[in-house]
Design a protein around this motif. Structure first.
Motif, PDB file in Angstrom:
ATOM      1  N   LYS A   1      40.259  41.619  35.625  1.00  0.00           N
ATOM      2  CA  LYS A   1      41.229  40.983  35.987  1.00  0.00           C
ATOM      3  C   LYS A   1      41.896  41.296  37.129  1.00  0.00           C
ATOM      4  N   PRO A   2      42.284  40.925  38.335  1.00  0.00           N
ATOM      5  CA  PRO A   2      43.684  41.779  39.114  1.00  0.00           C
ATOM      6  C   PRO A   2      45.164  41.659  38.517  1.00  0.00           C
TER       7      PRO A   2
ATOM      8  N   GLN B   1      48.705  39.986  38.232  1.00  0.00           N
ATOM      9  CA  GLN B   1      49.235  38.926  38.830  1.00  0.00           C
ATOM     10  C   GLN B   1      48.453  37.654  39.838  1.00  0.00           C
ATOM     11  N   SER B   2      46.914  37.832  38.882  1.00  0.00           N
ATOM     12  CA  SER B   2      46.510  37.040  39.829  1.00  0.00           C
ATOM     13  C   SER B   2      46.348  35.494  39.229  1.00  0.00           C
TER      14      SER B   2
ATOM     15  N   MET C   1      43.459  32.562  39.197  1.00  0.00           N
ATOM     16  CA  MET C   1      42.058  32.768  40.932  1.00  0.00           C
ATOM     17  C   MET C   1      41.088  33.497  40.590  1.00  0.00           C
ATOM     18  N   TYR C   2      40.874  33.882  40.161  1.00  0.00           N
ATOM     19  CA  TYR C   2      39.269  35.070  40.504  1.00  0.00           C
ATOM     20  C   TYR C   2      38.502  34.701  38.648  1.00  0.00           C
TER      21      TYR C   2
ATOM     22  N   TYR D   1      38.258  34.407  46.656  1.00  0.00           N
ATOM     23  CA  TYR D   1      38.841  33.977  44.939  1.00  0.00           C
ATOM     24  C   TYR D   1      37.210  33.563  43.993  1.00  0.00           C
TER      25      TYR D   1
ATOM     26  N   ALA E   1      41.910  45.557  43.615  1.00  0.00           N
ATOM     27  CA  ALA E   1      40.781  44.134  44.629  1.00  0.00           C
ATOM     28  C   ALA E   1      40.666  44.876  45.916  1.00  0.00           C
TER      29      ALA E   1
END
Length: 320
Positions: free
Chosen positions: A97-98, A100-101, A104-105, A134, A238
């Protein structure tokens, strides 16, 4: 640290060992005694160099009728599917998990990913790729926003003009892409018939469509098994992950071009021009989603596949 300060052999080892074996950067750190952050920068730089150097030669989008006809001929010979310009589908590239995403992913398969969307020819080579959307987005919406789809709708890809599926047939049929149920039916994009209670004609069409569409699925499998980093979540930023996947796709084409074209498929067929009809000219300005025109085109293919000139051996039993 720039890659120019390190031994060039080690620089290549970092990238190819990381991508081909699927090892972690921590393993490379202990093996070569180079910092993890430095290795990450090197891998990103090498990925960008590989993509920029090889893209024009090994992933050039066809722009002439002869190039498109060569692709269509490959599908007709190997998959018994005429007028096919490519198979399109998306693959989720698993990532950590990127930061502060949010969600979205996060995809429908319950893990974090971004999408590799590709159009593939009958030699398992990528014709076009779109990488980095995404994971929560669906394949059809991603494809709709690609340069490939926009050029196809504008008529600027120079795809061959519609012609009959066989020399004994009069009606012209456009050249198409093949896709699964996630994509919309349109003039230049065929998807399977939906539903469970289908007649024999529709079942045979779905079977023949799947024979052509499997090339994109197989291409993804070959890609992931050659570059085994794609078998596990990419634990990098990412933008670095996107560059790594871009490099892997163009290297996949490089390998297919140099070593992989002697592969013989188990399915073979005997390979088998008129002014563009007015109704097909609609695709030059507007490619309708579904509708009677696109459905008529799909029915033309379906009827051809059950005719004596278009059928293949054992197709009536293969779909059951």
């Amino acid at each position: 640290m720039s890659i120019i300060y390190l031994n060039i052999c080690n620089v290549k080892k970092f990238f190819f060992r990381y991508c081909a074996s699927g090892c972690s950067m921590k393993e490379l750190h202990f093996s070569y005694r180079v910092g993890v952050s430095t290795i990450s920068k090197i891998i990103k730089e090498i990925s960008c160099i590989i993509w920029d150097t090889l893209r024009e030669e090994f992933m050039k989008l066809p722009d002439t009728e002869n190039e498109w006809k060569a692709i269509a001929n490959g599908f007709e010979i190997k998959a018994n599917f005429p007028h096919c310009l490519g198979a399109v589908d998306g693959k989720h590239i698993r990532v950590v998990k990127p930061d502060q995403s949010g969600s979205m992913y996060f995809n429908y398969k319950d893990y974090f990913s971004f999408v590799l969307l590709a159009v593939v020819d009958a030699e398992y080579r990528f014709i076009f790729v779109s990488i980095g959307s995404y994971g929560k987005e669906c394949d059809s919406l991603i494809f709709k926003e690609t340069l490939f789809w926009k050029k196809m709708n504008e008529g600027s890809l120079n795809i061959p003009k519609p012609k009959p599926l066989h020399e004994t047939i009069v009606k012209d049929v456009p050249y198409v892409l093949v896709a699964d149920e996630a994509f919309p039916l349109s003039v230049n994009l065929l998807r399977p018939f939906g539903g469970t209670h289908l007649d024999a004609v529709k079942k045979i069409f779905n079977y023949r469509l799947s024979r052509a569409r499997r090339y994109v699925e197989c291409a993804f499998g070959i890609l992931a098994n050659k570059w085994r980093i794609l078998h596990r979540p990419l634990d990098v930023q990412a933008d670095t992950a996107i560059e790594i996947v871009k490099a892997c796709t163009v290297l996949h084409n490089f390998v297919r071009e140099k070593d992989g074209l002697n592969f013989e498929d188990i399915h073979h067929a005997n390979p088998v021009e008129q002014p563009m009809p007015a109704h097909v000219q609609l695709q030059r300005v507007h490619n309708p989603r579904g509708g009677p025109i696109a459905n008529d085109i799909r029915c033309e293919f379906a009827n051809y596949f059950v005719s004596p000139i278009g059928s293949v051996h054992l197709q009536t039993t293969a779909y059951n």
